[in-house]
Design an enzyme around this catalytic site. Structure first.
Site, mmCIF file in Angstrom:
data_model
loop_
_atom_site.group_PDB
_atom_site.id
_atom_site.type_symbol
_atom_site.label_atom_id
_atom_site.label_comp_id
_atom_site.label_asym_id
_atom_site.label_seq_id
_atom_site.Cartn_x
_atom_site.Cartn_y
_atom_site.Cartn_z
ATOM 1 N N LYS A 1 0.777 -1.214 -0.046
ATOM 2 C CA LYS A 1 0.007 -0.045 0.074
ATOM 3 C C LYS A 1 0.878 1.206 0.098
ATOM 4 C CE LYS A 1 -1.577 1.640 3.814
ATOM 5 N NZ LYS A 1 -1.383 2.975 4.369
ATOM 6 N N ASN A 2 1.811 1.144 0.913
ATOM 7 C CA ASN A 2 2.729 2.545 1.166
ATOM 8 C C ASN A 2 3.488 2.871 -0.132
ATOM 9 O OD1 ASN A 2 0.970 3.045 3.351
ATOM 10 N ND2 ASN A 2 2.570 2.655 4.611
ATOM 11 N N ARG B 1 -5.093 11.060 3.601
ATOM 12 C CA ARG B 1 -3.945 12.103 3.935
ATOM 13 C C ARG B 1 -2.700 11.774 2.783
ATOM 14 N NH1 ARG B 1 -0.494 12.293 6.776
ATOM 15 N NH2 ARG B 1 -1.057 14.209 7.837
ATOM 16 N N LEU C 1 7.534 19.524 7.068
ATOM 17 C CA LEU C 1 8.899 19.252 6.342
ATOM 18 C C LEU C 1 8.697 19.025 4.541
ATOM 19 C CD1 LEU C 1 10.180 16.658 8.720
ATOM 20 C CD2 LEU C 1 10.862 18.904 8.535
ATOM 21 N N ARG D 1 0.270 14.694 12.430
ATOM 22 C CA ARG D 1 0.677 14.610 11.213
ATOM 23 C C ARG D 1 1.255 15.895 10.541
ATOM 24 N NH1 ARG D 1 -1.002 9.099 9.711
ATOM 25 N NH2 ARG D 1 0.666 9.063 8.106
ATOM 26 N N PRO D 2 1.813 16.741 10.693
ATOM 27 C CA PRO D 2 1.956 18.021 10.096
ATOM 28 C C PRO D 2 2.682 17.760 8.848
ATOM 29 C CG PRO D 2 3.813 17.772 11.747
ATOM 30 C CD PRO D 2 2.760 16.601 11.945
ATOM 31 N N ILE D 3 2.854 18.612 7.926
ATOM 32 C CA ILE D 3 3.208 18.438 6.535
ATOM 33 C C ILE D 3 4.409 19.637 6.439
ATOM 34 C CG2 ILE D 3 1.442 17.214 5.497
ATOM 35 C CD1 ILE D 3 1.054 20.438 4.011
ATOM 36 N N ARG E 1 -8.489 -0.227 4.336
ATOM 37 C CA ARG E 1 -7.770 0.591 3.532
ATOM 38 C C ARG E 1 -6.514 -0.035 3.455
ATOM 39 N NH1 ARG E 1 -8.081 6.267 6.503
ATOM 40 N NH2 ARG E 1 -6.661 6.642 4.593
ATOM 41 N N ILE F 1 7.588 7.340 16.953
ATOM 42 C CA ILE F 1 7.323 8.054 15.823
ATOM 43 C C ILE F 1 6.219 8.599 15.663
ATOM 44 C CG2 ILE F 1 6.949 7.826 13.144
ATOM 45 C CD1 ILE F 1 9.788 6.879 13.947
ATOM 46 N N ASP G 1 4.688 0.843 11.966
ATOM 47 C CA ASP G 1 3.285 0.208 11.330
ATOM 48 C C ASP G 1 3.388 -1.298 11.928
ATOM 49 O OD1 ASP G 1 3.509 1.995 8.003
ATOM 50 O OD2 ASP G 1 2.974 2.535 10.255
ATOM 51 N N CYS H 1 -4.731 12.785 11.984
ATOM 52 C CA CYS H 1 -5.627 11.448 11.883
ATOM 53 C C CYS H 1 -5.478 10.916 13.396
ATOM 54 C CB CYS H 1 -5.044 10.725 10.817
ATOM 55 S SG CYS H 1 -3.596 9.969 11.350
HETATM 56 C C1 EPZ Z 1 4.194 7.064 6.250
HETATM 57 O O1 EPZ Z 1 3.485 8.253 6.759
HETATM 58 C C2 EPZ Z 1 3.270 5.994 6.329
HETATM 59 N N1 EPZ Z 1 2.114 6.211 5.323
HETATM 60 C C3 EPZ Z 1 2.952 5.750 7.452
HETATM 61 O O2 EPZ Z 1 1.989 4.456 7.416
HETATM 62 C C4 EPZ Z 1 4.079 5.348 8.264
HETATM 63 O O3 EPZ Z 1 3.342 5.101 9.732
HETATM 64 C C5 EPZ Z 1 5.063 6.522 8.275
HETATM 65 O O4 EPZ Z 1 5.431 6.770 7.147
HETATM 66 C C6 EPZ Z 1 6.325 6.408 9.220
HETATM 67 O O5 EPZ Z 1 6.884 5.086 8.496
HETATM 68 C C7 EPZ Z 1 2.376 6.103 4.011
HETATM 69 O O6 EPZ Z 1 3.321 5.872 3.275
HETATM 70 C C8 EPZ Z 1 1.128 6.371 3.031
HETATM 71 P P1 EPZ Z 1 6.384 10.423 8.295
HETATM 72 P P2 EPZ Z 1 4.231 9.536 6.785
HETATM 73 O O7 EPZ Z 1 6.407 11.657 7.502
HETATM 74 O O8 EPZ Z 1 4.824 9.799 5.526
HETATM 75 C C9 EPZ Z 1 6.755 13.852 11.578
HETATM 76 C C10 EPZ Z 1 0.018 2.903 7.873
HETATM 77 O O9 EPZ Z 1 -0.371 2.542 8.659
HETATM 78 N N2 EPZ Z 1 6.324 14.645 10.443
HETATM 79 O O10 EPZ Z 1 7.594 9.500 8.165
HETATM 80 O O11 EPZ Z 1 3.110 10.547 7.041
HETATM 81 C C11 EPZ Z 1 5.355 12.996 11.631
HETATM 82 O O12 EPZ Z 1 4.420 13.787 12.557
HETATM 83 C C12 EPZ Z 1 0.738 4.589 7.753
HETATM 84 O O13 EPZ Z 1 0.347 2.354 6.620
HETATM 85 C C13 EPZ Z 1 6.525 16.295 10.760
HETATM 86 O O14 EPZ Z 1 6.867 16.504 11.940
HETATM 87 O O15 EPZ Z 1 4.883 9.508 8.024
HETATM 88 C C14 EPZ Z 1 5.857 11.728 12.372
HETATM 89 O O16 EPZ Z 1 5.946 11.998 13.714
HETATM 90 C C15 EPZ Z 1 0.387 5.017 9.066
HETATM 91 N N3 EPZ Z 1 6.500 16.838 9.588
HETATM 92 C C16 EPZ Z 1 7.201 11.587 11.825
HETATM 93 O O17 EPZ Z 1 7.807 12.814 11.202
HETATM 94 C C17 EPZ Z 1 6.328 16.651 8.417
HETATM 95 O O18 EPZ Z 1 6.166 17.524 7.379
HETATM 96 C C18 EPZ Z 1 7.197 10.610 10.729
HETATM 97 O O19 EPZ Z 1 6.275 10.960 9.696
HETATM 98 C C19 EPZ Z 1 6.282 15.306 8.029
HETATM 99 C C20 EPZ Z 1 6.285 14.377 9.296
#
Ligand code: EPZ
Length: 427
Positions: free
Chosen positions: A22-23, A99, A132, A128-130, A405, A335, A313, A123
């Site tokens: 999926k990811n 998202r 970065l 889940r900020p963006i 999902r 995380i 995950d 969520c």
């Molecule tokens: C991806 O989410 C996966 N989703 C998640 O899987 C997975 O848990 C996560 O990576 C970590 O491995 C998809 O690939 C669709 P991150 P993502 O950005 O990209 C912080 C599942 O169950 N952060 O690596 O959203 C964030 O809050 C899902 O399949 C910022 O601060 O995760 C978190 O604490 C759930 N600012 C950490 O980084 C940002 O701009 C890691 O998040 C982005 C993230």
């Protein structure tokens, strides 16, 4: 809404086919925006999130055709074609449902020179900020504006020059957006402390097959030399290491012996290491991984971390397994800030778990009891299924749309391995 009825106590055995990841699929699909030629993806899992993403892509004028897979087959072959991009806006009512839609930001900006995407919001597992994602794109020359709940990104003069960004926090999605934006830059982009998850490697491998020039694939330092255009490709999505790890926990908690067809050991070594510490046998075999557990399960301390560390995950699923282990296990979720929502539901099944902030203390119990439980998020739902497979009596899991999902035809796969599980309409 459907629910799942599970009667525990059956040992799982036989073969469970692992679907496409999926990811990985959620970052490969938006790559169709990076070319006006057809992109064919094989081994795409049949999941609600994948259908949702394909629907989002049609908003931009991207056509998709599903090719010759029988309904009973797992996975499908889809060809996406963005001959012309007719809209650069990802609307709120679609983004709020999924998202991962934020992953159109980078490729749309690269293709069209602009992108307007609804902010995804938080969520269940965290806010889940963006930030970065946006900082990485700004470092590559994008102008970013936040207004009315949308992020608008513009490439001055219609093309991004590229740049350098050192991620303060490892972020899978932000790395994916940055890589997809960088491949069509006029210059070179360096990404430092980039995520190294196998799904990022899958993305880089697809982009390379489309003509991108990326150095350092699989490491945390990526150098991307922009090229004027990318061509189409046909690419097979990697197998889902989290789905495989989830079914490994299901096999182990039932004292079963299951071949996970398509699972790749080198993509899930931290999970396999954790399982072996718990006393589960994990052996590579031709075509997949054989997982079996015929002895007692041992308490084990676990801490999630960015790849190659233990995947966040997998935390909920391993916690369910540890509920039946001898002794006390300490889990640390490093995380996400709110990824223990499976705990109250597991406790309703008789688990002995205490949560203190990001730490969970799991004391193994002799017996888990079937109960009516509620799914809250994707991986939490799977942990309830795993516990139910080993519980005495019947468990009803509600709100299983969370499961749909991320787990393709879950009950069929578990039935293949002998589980007593059925999907029924929720009265
Ligand atoms: C991806 O989410 C996966 N989703 C998640 O899987 C997975 O848990 C996560 O990576 C970590 O491995 C998809 O690939 C669709 P991150 P993502 O950005 O990209 C912080 C599942 O169950 N952060 O690596 O959203 C964030 O809050 C899902 O399949 C910022 O601060 O995760 C978190 O604490 C759930 N600012 C950490 O980084 C940002 O701009 C890691 O998040 C982005 C993230």
């Amino acid at each position: 809404m459907d629910k799942l009825l599970i009667r525990g106590g059956k040992r799982l055995s036989g073969t469970i086919p692992v679907s496409g990841a999926k990811n990985a699929a959620l970052t490969l699909i938006p790559c169709a925006l990076l070319t006006d030629e057809p992109l064919t993806l094989r081994n795409l899992p049949r999941l609600a999130d994948i259908d949702g993403f394909q629907h989002l892509m049609t908003q931009f004028g991207v056509s998709h055709t599903i090719q010759g897979k029988r309904p009973e087959d797992f996975g499908r072959v889809v060809t996406l074609e963005a001959t012309r991009v007719t809209s650069t806006v990802a609307p709120y009512d679609l983004v709020r449902k999924m998202r991962a839609s934020i992953l159109v930001l980078g490729p749309m900006l690269a293709r069209a020179g602009e992108a307007t995407v609804s902010l995804p919001g938080g969520c269940a597992i965290g806010n889940r900020p963006i930030d970065l994602h946006l900082k990485a794109l700004e470092a590559m020359g994008a102008e970013i504006e936040l207004a009315q709940g949308y992020v608008k990104a513009i490439a001055p003069d219609g093309g991004l020059p590229g740049g350098e960004f050192d991620f303060p926090v490892v972020s899978v999605g932000a790395t994916e957006n940055a890589v997809m934006a960088a491949v069509l830059c006029t210059g070179t982009t360096k990404l430092l402390n980039a995520a190294r998850e196998p799904e990022i490697v899958d993305l880089c491998n697809l982009l390379t097959a489309m003509g991108a020039e990326i150095e350092g694939v699989g490491t945390s330092d990526l150098t991307i030399h922009g090229v004027p255009r990318l061509h189409g490709a046909t690419y097979r999505v990697m197998s889902d290491r989290i789905e495989a790890g989830s079914y490994a926990c299901a096999a182990a908690i039932t004292g079963g012996d299951v071949l996970l067809a398509g699972a790749k050991a080198d993509e899930m070594s931290a999970t396999n290491h954790a399982l072996r510490n718990i006393g589960v046998s994990v052996e590579e075999e031709k075509g997949g991984l054989r997982v079996s557990a015929d002895g007692p399960l041992k308490a084990t301390n676990l801490s999630t971390a960015p790849y190659p560390g233990l995947a966040t995950d997998m935390q909920a699923q391993l916690m369910a397994l540890l509920c039946k282990a001898d002794g006390t296990s300490v889990l640390k979720e490093t995380i996400f800030e709110n990824r223990y929502m499976h705990v109250p539901e597991l406790k309703r099944m008789g688990a002995d778990i205490e949560v203190d902030g990001r730490t969970a203390i799991v004391r193994g119990v002799e017996t888990l009891n079937g109960a009516e439980v509620m799914a809250t998020d994707l991986r939490a739902s799977m942990s309830l299924i795993i516990a139910a497979l080993a519980a005495e009596g019947e468990t009803t899991v509600r709100r299983i749309y969370h499961l749909d999902r991320g787990y393709e035809r879950l009950e069929e796969k578990l039935q293949l391995a002998g589980a007593d599980i059925e999907r029924v309409g929720d009265d």
